[in-house]
Design a protein around this motif. Structure first.
Motif, PDB file in Angstrom:
ATOM      1  N   CYS A 245     -11.158  20.020 -23.341  1.00  0.00           N
ATOM      2  CA  CYS A 245     -12.131  18.930 -23.236  1.00  0.00           C
ATOM      3  C   CYS A 245     -12.595  18.514 -24.628  1.00  0.00           C
ATOM      4  N   CYS A 250     -18.627  21.254 -22.362  1.00  0.00           N
ATOM      5  CA  CYS A 250     -18.395  20.214 -21.347  1.00  0.00           C
ATOM      6  C   CYS A 250     -18.674  20.814 -19.960  1.00  0.00           C
ATOM      7  N   HIS A 252     -17.671  19.431 -17.178  1.00  0.00           N
ATOM      8  CA  HIS A 252     -16.570  18.978 -16.299  1.00  0.00           C
ATOM      9  C   HIS A 252     -17.096  18.223 -15.080  1.00  0.00           C
ATOM     10  N   CYS A 258     -13.096  14.603 -20.767  1.00  0.00           N
ATOM     11  CA  CYS A 258     -13.020  15.882 -20.053  1.00  0.00           C
ATOM     12  C   CYS A 258     -11.605  16.066 -19.500  1.00  0.00           C
ATOM     13  N   ALA A 259     -10.958  17.139 -19.906  1.00  0.00           N
ATOM     14  CA  ALA A 259      -9.560  17.367 -19.498  1.00  0.00           C
ATOM     15  C   ALA A 259      -9.461  17.694 -18.006  1.00  0.00           C
ATOM     16  N   VAL A 260     -10.510  18.303 -17.463  1.00  0.00           N
ATOM     17  CA  VAL A 260     -10.516  18.620 -16.024  1.00  0.00           C
ATOM     18  C   VAL A 260     -10.570  17.320 -15.220  1.00  0.00           C
TER      19      VAL A 260
HETATM   20 ZN    ZN Z   1     -14.525  19.112 -19.213  1.00  0.00          ZN
END
Ligand code: ZN
Ligand code: GTP
Ligand code: MG
Length: 295
Positions: A245, A250, A252, A258-260
Motif C-alpha cells: 500500500c 493503511c 485498507h 491501497c493495494a488491497v
Molecule cells: Zn491498504
C-alpha cells in the motif's frame, strides 16, 4: 489426583475422560472467581471423590481456546455453512475464520446440504480465498469420504449457524451416532438451536469432533483489541498486498493507493471477503486500548 480430558460440558458439570472412565465433575469455585471456565478439550487434573465423581482442580496449559464454540486445544475449526435454508451469511464465516487465524488455528469450510443447493457463490468465495472448501450432504452422504481424511487423527470443532447440519454430519459420518437433530421450519429458515451443549465425539474413522450449539450473528465475545490490531493479517488472501500500500498504516478501507482495494477492484480478492473485513473493522473500531484485558 488423576489426569484427563473434558469430553462434555453440561449444566455446570464437566465429564472428564481419564482413559479408564468418565468422571462427573464440578469445577473448583476459584475458576469462576478468576474468570476462567473449563472447556471441552481441556486437559485437567481431577480430585476423585469416589462413585465416579470428582472436582476439576487444575486446567493444564492450553494450545488455544475459543469462546464460540467453547473449546480448547483443537487442531482445526470446521465451519459448516449452507446455501439452502438456513442460508449462511458469509460474514459469519469470515468472523469465525478471522478469530481462528488470530489463534493460529486452521479452518476448513464445509458446504452442507449440497443435495438441495450447491452453494456455488460460497464455494467460489472460499476457494478463491484459499480455504480448503468441500461440498457435502449429510442427507445423501456426498462428499463425506473426502472429508474423513481431513479430520482423521485430529481434534476438530464443528461450528456454524444453527440448522446447517453440524449434528447431522456427525450422524452421517458414523452409523453408531444418533445425535439429536432439529428442524428448520419457520419462514426465516432459522435453526432451532437443537444442540445445547458442547461434546466431543470419537468417530470410527479415527477423527475426534466437537459438536456445539450453532452461533448467531450478533455474538461479540471474541472481538477484542488483539483482533483490532491484527485484523488485516487474519484475512489470509490479503497477505501478498499488505506491504504494497502507498501509505504505512493503511487501514485498507478507503485509502488511495491501497493495494488491497486495488486487488478487490481487479477481482483478485473477493468483494464479499473485503465487505466482511470492513464490517469487522467498524465493529472493532470503538474498542480502545485502555480496555485491554476486557476480552
Ligand atoms: Zn491498504
Ligand atoms: N436436505 C438436507 N437436509 C439436511 C442436511 N443436513 C442436515 N439437514 C437437515 O437440517 C436440519 C438441521 O440439522 P441439524 O443437524 O440439527 O443442524 P445443526 O447445525 O446441528 O443445528 P444446531 O444444533 O441447532 O446448531 C435437520 O432437519 C436435518 O435433517 C443435508 O445435507 N441435506
Ligand atoms: Mg446440532
Amino acid at each position: 489426583m488423576v489426569k484427563g480430558r473434558i469430553q462434555k460440558a453440561l449444566s455446570g458439570f464437566y465429564y472428564v475422560d481419564t482413559g479408564n472412565e468418565l468422571l462427573t465433575c464440578r469445577a473448583r469455585g476459584k475458576f469462576r472467581k478468576d474468570g476462567i471456565s473449563p472447556l471441552v478439550g481441556d486437559l485437567v487434573e481431577v480430585r476423585e471423590l469416589g462413585n465416579g465423581e470428582g472436582f476439576v482442580e487444575k486446567i493444564l496449559p492450553r494450545r488455544n481456546a475459543f469462546a464460540r464454540p467453547a473449546v480448547a486445544n483443537i487442531d482445526q475449526l470446521v465451519v459448516i455453512a449452507s446455501g439452502a435454508i438456513p442460508r449462511t451469511d458469509p460474514f459469519l464465516i469470515d468472523r469465525v475464520a478471522a478469530i481462528a487465524a488470530l489463534k493460529g488455528c486452521e479452518v476448513i469450510i464445509l458446504l452442507n446440504k449440497c443435495d438441495l443447493d450447491s452453494a456455488d457463490e460460497l464455494y467460489a468465495i472460499y476457494r478463491a480465498a484459499g480455504f480448503q472448501t468441500l461440498r457435502v450432504s449429510a442427507e445423501t452422504g456426498e462428499g463425506l469420504e473426502a472429508l474423513k481424511p481431513l479430520i482423521a487423527g485430529k481434534l476438530s470443532a464443528f461450528t456454524g449457524n444453527s440448522g446447517v447440519g453440524k449434528s447431522s454430519i456427525l450422524n452421517a459420518l458414523d452409523p453408531e451416532f444418533h445425535i439429536q437433530v432439529g428442524e428448520v421450519s419457520d419462514a426465516l429458515g432459522r435453526g432451532r438451536h437443537t444442540t445445547r451443549h458442547v461434546e466431543l465425539f470419537r468417530l470410527n474413522c479415527g477423527a475426534e469432533v466437537v459438536d456445539s450449539p450453532g452461533f448467531s450473528s450478533f455474538e461479540t465475545d471474541e472481538l477484542n483489541l488483539e483482533l483490532k490490531h491484527r485484523l488485516p493479517e487474519t484475512f489470509r488472501e490479503f497477505a501478498p498486498y499488505l506491504d504494497r500500500c502507498r501509505f504505512v498504516g493503511c487501514s485498507h478501507t478507503k485509502e488511495k493507493g491501497c493495494a488491497v482495494l486495488e486487488a478487490v477492484r481487479r477481482g483478485d480478492i473477493q468483494k464479499s471477503r473485503h465487505d466482511s473485513y470492513l464490517r469487522l473493522y467498524e465493529e472493532l473500531k470503538p474498542l480502545k486500548d485502555w480496555q485491554e484485558g476486557k476480552k
